[in-house]
Design a protein around this motif. Structure first.
Motif, PDB file in Angstrom:
ATOM      1  N   LEU A   1      11.748 -20.242  -8.790  1.00 16.45           N
ATOM      2  CA  LEU A   1      12.519 -20.939  -7.749  1.00 16.45           C
ATOM      3  C   LEU A   1      11.667 -22.043  -7.160  1.00 16.45           C
ATOM      4  CD1 LEU A   1      14.689 -19.472  -4.915  1.00 16.45           C
ATOM      5  CD2 LEU A   1      12.632 -20.755  -4.293  1.00 16.45           C
ATOM      6  N   SER A   2      12.282 -23.204  -6.923  1.00 15.49           N
ATOM      7  CA  SER A   2      11.563 -24.365  -6.392  1.00 15.49           C
ATOM      8  C   SER A   2      11.893 -24.621  -4.931  1.00 15.49           C
ATOM      9  CB  SER A   2      11.916 -25.616  -7.207  1.00 15.49           C
ATOM     10  OG  SER A   2      11.567 -25.456  -8.558  1.00 15.49           O
ATOM     11  N   ILE A   3      10.847 -25.010  -4.182  1.00 20.40           N
ATOM     12  CA  ILE A   3      10.977 -25.351  -2.757  1.00 20.40           C
ATOM     13  C   ILE A   3      10.291 -26.685  -2.516  1.00 20.40           C
ATOM     14  CG2 ILE A   3      10.378 -24.670  -0.384  1.00 20.40           C
ATOM     15  CD1 ILE A   3      10.260 -21.779  -1.327  1.00 20.40           C
ATOM     16  N   SER A   4      10.843 -27.480  -1.609  1.00 18.36           N
ATOM     17  CA  SER A   4      10.216 -28.731  -1.185  1.00 18.36           C
ATOM     18  C   SER A   4      10.044 -28.711   0.330  1.00 18.36           C
ATOM     19  CB  SER A   4      11.084 -29.925  -1.589  1.00 18.36           C
ATOM     20  OG  SER A   4      10.486 -31.140  -1.186  1.00 18.36           O
ATOM     21  N   GLY A   5       8.821 -28.896   0.794  1.00 20.29           N
ATOM     22  CA  GLY A   5       8.525 -28.773   2.219  1.00 20.29           C
ATOM     23  C   GLY A   5       9.271 -29.748   3.105  1.00 20.29           C
ATOM     24  N   HIS A   6       9.421 -30.982   2.645  1.00 22.40           N
ATOM     25  CA  HIS A   6      10.001 -31.991   3.544  1.00 22.40           C
ATOM     26  C   HIS A   6      11.491 -31.819   3.752  1.00 22.40           C
ATOM     27  CE1 HIS A   6      12.020 -34.959   0.801  1.00 22.40           C
ATOM     28  NE2 HIS A   6      11.266 -34.347  -0.102  1.00 22.40           N
ATOM     29  N   LYS A   7      12.112 -30.844   3.081  1.00 26.04           N
ATOM     30  CA  LYS A   7      13.520 -30.549   3.319  1.00 26.04           C
ATOM     31  C   LYS A   7      13.724 -29.540   4.450  1.00 26.04           C
ATOM     32  CE  LYS A   7      14.759 -32.864  -0.439  1.00 26.04           C
ATOM     33  NZ  LYS A   7      15.571 -34.085  -0.451  1.00 26.04           N
ATOM     34  N   LEU A   8      12.633 -28.928   4.938  1.00 26.76           N
ATOM     35  CA  LEU A   8      12.769 -27.956   6.019  1.00 26.76           C
ATOM     36  C   LEU A   8      11.743 -28.174   7.117  1.00 26.76           C
ATOM     37  CD1 LEU A   8      11.431 -24.449   5.007  1.00 26.76           C
ATOM     38  CD2 LEU A   8      11.445 -26.262   3.346  1.00 26.76           C
ATOM     39  N   HIS A   9      11.522 -29.461   7.446  1.00 26.15           N
ATOM     40  CA  HIS A   9      10.714 -29.875   8.593  1.00 26.15           C
ATOM     41  C   HIS A   9       9.217 -29.632   8.416  1.00 26.15           C
ATOM     42  CE1 HIS A   9      14.380 -30.748  10.813  1.00 26.15           C
ATOM     43  NE2 HIS A   9      14.852 -29.592  10.383  1.00 26.15           N
ATOM     44  N   ALA A  10       8.760 -29.567   7.160  1.00 32.33           N
ATOM     45  CA  ALA A  10       7.346 -29.621   6.827  1.00 32.33           C
ATOM     46  C   ALA A  10       7.060 -31.034   6.307  1.00 32.33           C
ATOM     47  CB  ALA A  10       7.010 -28.557   5.781  1.00 32.33           C
ATOM     48  N   PRO A  11       5.810 -31.386   6.064  1.00 28.02           N
ATOM     49  CA  PRO A  11       5.520 -32.749   5.600  1.00 28.02           C
ATOM     50  C   PRO A  11       5.907 -32.971   4.147  1.00 28.02           C
ATOM     51  CG  PRO A  11       3.521 -31.458   5.655  1.00 28.02           C
ATOM     52  CD  PRO A  11       4.581 -30.615   6.308  1.00 28.02           C
ATOM     53  N   LYS A  12       5.959 -34.222   3.752  1.00 24.85           N
ATOM     54  CA  LYS A  12       6.141 -34.575   2.350  1.00 24.85           C
ATOM     55  C   LYS A  12       4.851 -34.271   1.587  1.00 24.85           C
ATOM     56  CE  LYS A  12       9.317 -38.248   3.698  1.00 24.85           C
ATOM     57  NZ  LYS A  12       9.306 -37.879   5.139  1.00 24.85           N
ATOM     58  N   GLY A  13       4.990 -34.044   0.297  1.00 26.95           N
ATOM     59  CA  GLY A  13       3.807 -33.813  -0.522  1.00 26.95           C
ATOM     60  C   GLY A  13       3.385 -32.367  -0.647  1.00 26.95           C
ATOM     61  N   ILE A  14       4.273 -31.446  -0.282  1.00 29.08           N
ATOM     62  CA  ILE A  14       3.970 -30.031  -0.449  1.00 29.08           C
ATOM     63  C   ILE A  14       5.223 -29.308  -0.926  1.00 29.08           C
ATOM     64  CG2 ILE A  14       4.456 -29.481   1.977  1.00 29.08           C
ATOM     65  CD1 ILE A  14       1.805 -27.818  -0.301  1.00 29.08           C
ATOM     66  N   GLY A  15       5.040 -28.426  -1.895  1.00 30.79           N
ATOM     67  CA  GLY A  15       6.159 -27.655  -2.428  1.00 30.79           C
ATOM     68  C   GLY A  15       5.696 -26.283  -2.861  1.00 30.79           C
ATOM     69  N   VAL A  16       6.617 -25.525  -3.409  1.00 25.07           N
ATOM     70  CA  VAL A  16       6.321 -24.163  -3.866  1.00 25.07           C
ATOM     71  C   VAL A  16       7.073 -23.899  -5.161  1.00 25.07           C
ATOM     72  CG1 VAL A  16       6.813 -21.701  -3.412  1.00 25.07           C
ATOM     73  CG2 VAL A  16       5.777 -23.116  -1.632  1.00 25.07           C
ATOM     74  N   LEU A  17       6.433 -23.178  -6.049  1.00 29.72           N
ATOM     75  CA  LEU A  17       7.131 -22.555  -7.172  1.00 29.72           C
ATOM     76  C   LEU A  17       6.989 -21.055  -7.001  1.00 29.72           C
ATOM     77  CD1 LEU A  17       8.650 -22.685  -9.872  1.00 29.72           C
ATOM     78  CD2 LEU A  17       6.421 -22.614 -11.019  1.00 29.72           C
ATOM     79  N   TYR A  18       8.122 -20.385  -6.806  1.00 33.64           N
ATOM     80  CA  TYR A  18       8.127 -18.925  -6.814  1.00 33.64           C
ATOM     81  C   TYR A  18       8.138 -18.482  -8.265  1.00 33.64           C
ATOM     82  CZ  TYR A  18      10.460 -14.374  -7.155  1.00 33.64           C
ATOM     83  OH  TYR A  18      10.803 -13.082  -7.507  1.00 33.64           O
ATOM     84  N   LEU A  19       7.221 -17.578  -8.609  1.00 30.54           N
ATOM     85  CA  LEU A  19       7.116 -17.053  -9.963  1.00 30.54           C
ATOM     86  C   LEU A  19       7.131 -15.534  -9.898  1.00 30.54           C
ATOM     87  CD1 LEU A  19       6.559 -17.606 -13.041  1.00 30.54           C
ATOM     88  CD2 LEU A  19       4.124 -17.372 -12.469  1.00 30.54           C
ATOM     89  N   ARG A  20       8.226 -14.948 -10.348  1.00 21.49           N
ATOM     90  CA  ARG A  20       8.338 -13.492 -10.328  1.00 21.49           C
ATOM     91  C   ARG A  20       7.209 -12.870 -11.141  1.00 21.49           C
ATOM     92  NH1 ARG A  20      12.017  -9.737  -9.368  1.00 21.49           N
ATOM     93  NH2 ARG A  20      13.644 -11.256  -8.908  1.00 21.49           N
ATOM     94  N   ARG A  21       6.608 -11.828 -10.583  1.00 22.74           N
ATOM     95  CA  ARG A  21       5.539 -11.139 -11.292  1.00 22.74           C
ATOM     96  C   ARG A  21       6.025 -10.609 -12.638  1.00 22.74           C
ATOM     97  NH1 ARG A  21       2.156  -7.145  -7.396  1.00 22.74           N
ATOM     98  NH2 ARG A  21       4.237  -6.421  -6.761  1.00 22.74           N
ATOM     99  N   GLY A  22       5.234 -10.844 -13.673  1.00 25.12           N
ATOM    100  CA  GLY A  22       5.599 -10.409 -15.010  1.00 25.12           C
ATOM    101  C   GLY A  22       6.292 -11.469 -15.836  1.00 25.12           C
ATOM    102  N   THR A  23       6.656 -12.610 -15.209  1.00 25.23           N
ATOM    103  CA  THR A  23       7.319 -13.690 -15.939  1.00 25.23           C
ATOM    104  C   THR A  23       6.310 -14.443 -16.794  1.00 25.23           C
ATOM    105  OG1 THR A  23       8.950 -13.959 -14.163  1.00 25.23           O
ATOM    106  CG2 THR A  23       8.702 -15.791 -15.697  1.00 25.23           C
ATOM    107  N   ARG A  24       6.638 -14.666 -18.055  1.00 24.10           N
ATOM    108  CA  ARG A  24       5.764 -15.442 -18.925  1.00 24.10           C
ATOM    109  C   ARG A  24       5.592 -16.846 -18.353  1.00 24.10           C
ATOM    110  NH1 ARG A  24       8.976 -14.447 -24.382  1.00 24.10           N
ATOM    111  NH2 ARG A  24      10.623 -14.228 -22.805  1.00 24.10           N
ATOM    112  N   PHE A  25       4.337 -17.339 -18.343  1.00 27.55           N
ATOM    113  CA  PHE A  25       4.071 -18.596 -17.637  1.00 27.55           C
ATOM    114  C   PHE A  25       2.965 -19.376 -18.326  1.00 27.55           C
ATOM    115  CE2 PHE A  25       1.993 -21.091 -14.232  1.00 27.55           C
ATOM    116  CZ  PHE A  25       3.088 -21.836 -13.799  1.00 27.55           C
TER     117      PHE A  25
END
Length: 321
Positions: free
Chosen positions: A196-220
């Protein structure tokens, strides 16, 4: 009269409490969190806290499932490219026609590289046909990538159900949740969503920061290689101040979730009613019974959007949805 900003799906103002949380990490707690001396200890602990704040907002099972990135686009690219690298014999991808360019542009590129891209269309209310989706699933599909909610209409897609269907067919599932995170409740640990992808600047955090949620056990497979940051899954010195800001923004989003889904929604509905009742030849688009509480998309007949932006003109009607 001061201007009113109504483009928060494009970007948001950084919350003052987020700024306050970030400031010490520019001038006081400036150590590299990967270092082993005292200047790093406080920063590393702050990053751990931010990871847990993100975890709590999206309902992840463990904070190790949170990978900090530079933005939603990086998270999207990492998810899709990881899936095809981890499964080189699978040459098909499923997505929708209404994804963000971060997904659609990458899929267009991969199509030129020989991948088959299945694009699910939407109906006049912005909804997906799950029967058509089921027929696309096969053991040749590397990954499904479907946004949680559309950035223009606010229509919420049934990604939890779609992830279940993908897993039943042995297919990875990713969702671009940039618009949905912080606006609607999530409990990822109870779903089959792999990434799952997140972008900080869409929820009142600064631009230039995001998140990738990676379920444990998922091939990566990492997109960026180099140092050991993010458990070897995303190289590069951590953007400490922005990570702390994103953590604080996630904490605030969780705190104001009920407000978003009651008072903000009520204000949105009132605005829509006023426009539709007073201006002819316009209608609300998207699934009116299943959309984000903060989003409205109104179509006006006989005029281009750019013209409306320049000068609001006098022109309503009922939505076809």
């Amino acid at each position: 009269m001061s201007d009113i900003y109504l483009d928060n799906n494009a970007t948001t103002k950084v919350d003052p409490l987020v700024v306050d949380a970030m400031l010490p990490f520019f001038t006081e707690q400036f150590g590299n969190p990967s270092s082993i001396h005292k200047f790093a200890d406080g920063v590393a602990k702050a990053l751990k806290k931010a990871r847990q704040q993100v975890q709590e907002l999206i309902g992840a099972e463990h904070d190790s499932e949170i990978i900090f990135t530079s933005c939603g686009t990086e998270s999207d690219s990492t998810a899709i490219l990881s899936a095809i690298k981890a499964q080189p014999n699978r040459k098909e991808i499923i997505t929708t026609t209404v994804e963000h360019p971060a997904i659609l542009s990458l899929c267009e590129y991969l199509e030129k590289e020989g991948y088959t891209i299945h694009r699910l269309p939407v109906d006049r209310c912005g909804r997906l046909n799950l029967d058509a989706y089921q027929k696309m699933l096969s053991d040749q599909v590397a990954i499904v990538s479907v946004m949680w909610a559309n950035n223009e209409t606010g229509t919420i897609f049934p990604v939890v159900e779609m992830a279940e269907m993908a897993h039943a067919a042995g297919v990875m599932f990713h969702t671009d949740a940039v618009q949905a995170v912080g606006k609607i409740p999530m409990m990822l640990q109870d779903t089959k969503i792999d990434m799952l992808s997140i972008s900080g600047h869409k929820l009142h955090a600064p631009k230039g920061i995001g998140v990738l949620y990676l379920r444990r056990g998922t091939r990566f497979r990492p997109l960026l290689r180099g140092g050991h940051q993010e458990r070897g899954r995303r190289a590069g010195t951590e953007n400490s101040a922005s990570i702390v800001g994103l953590g604080k923004a996630c904490e605030l989003a969780l705190e104001y979730m009920e407000y978003e889904n009651t008072q903000v929604k009520a204000m949105r509905d009132r605005l829509e009613r006023g426009i539709v009742e007073q201006i002819p030849h316009c209608f609300i688009t998207g699934d009116l019974n299943n959309r984000l509480p903060n989003t409205t998309d109104i179509a006006f007949e006989y005029i281009e959007g750019e013209a409306i932006n320049a000068e609001f003109t006098d022109w309503s009607g009922a939505s076809p949805c």
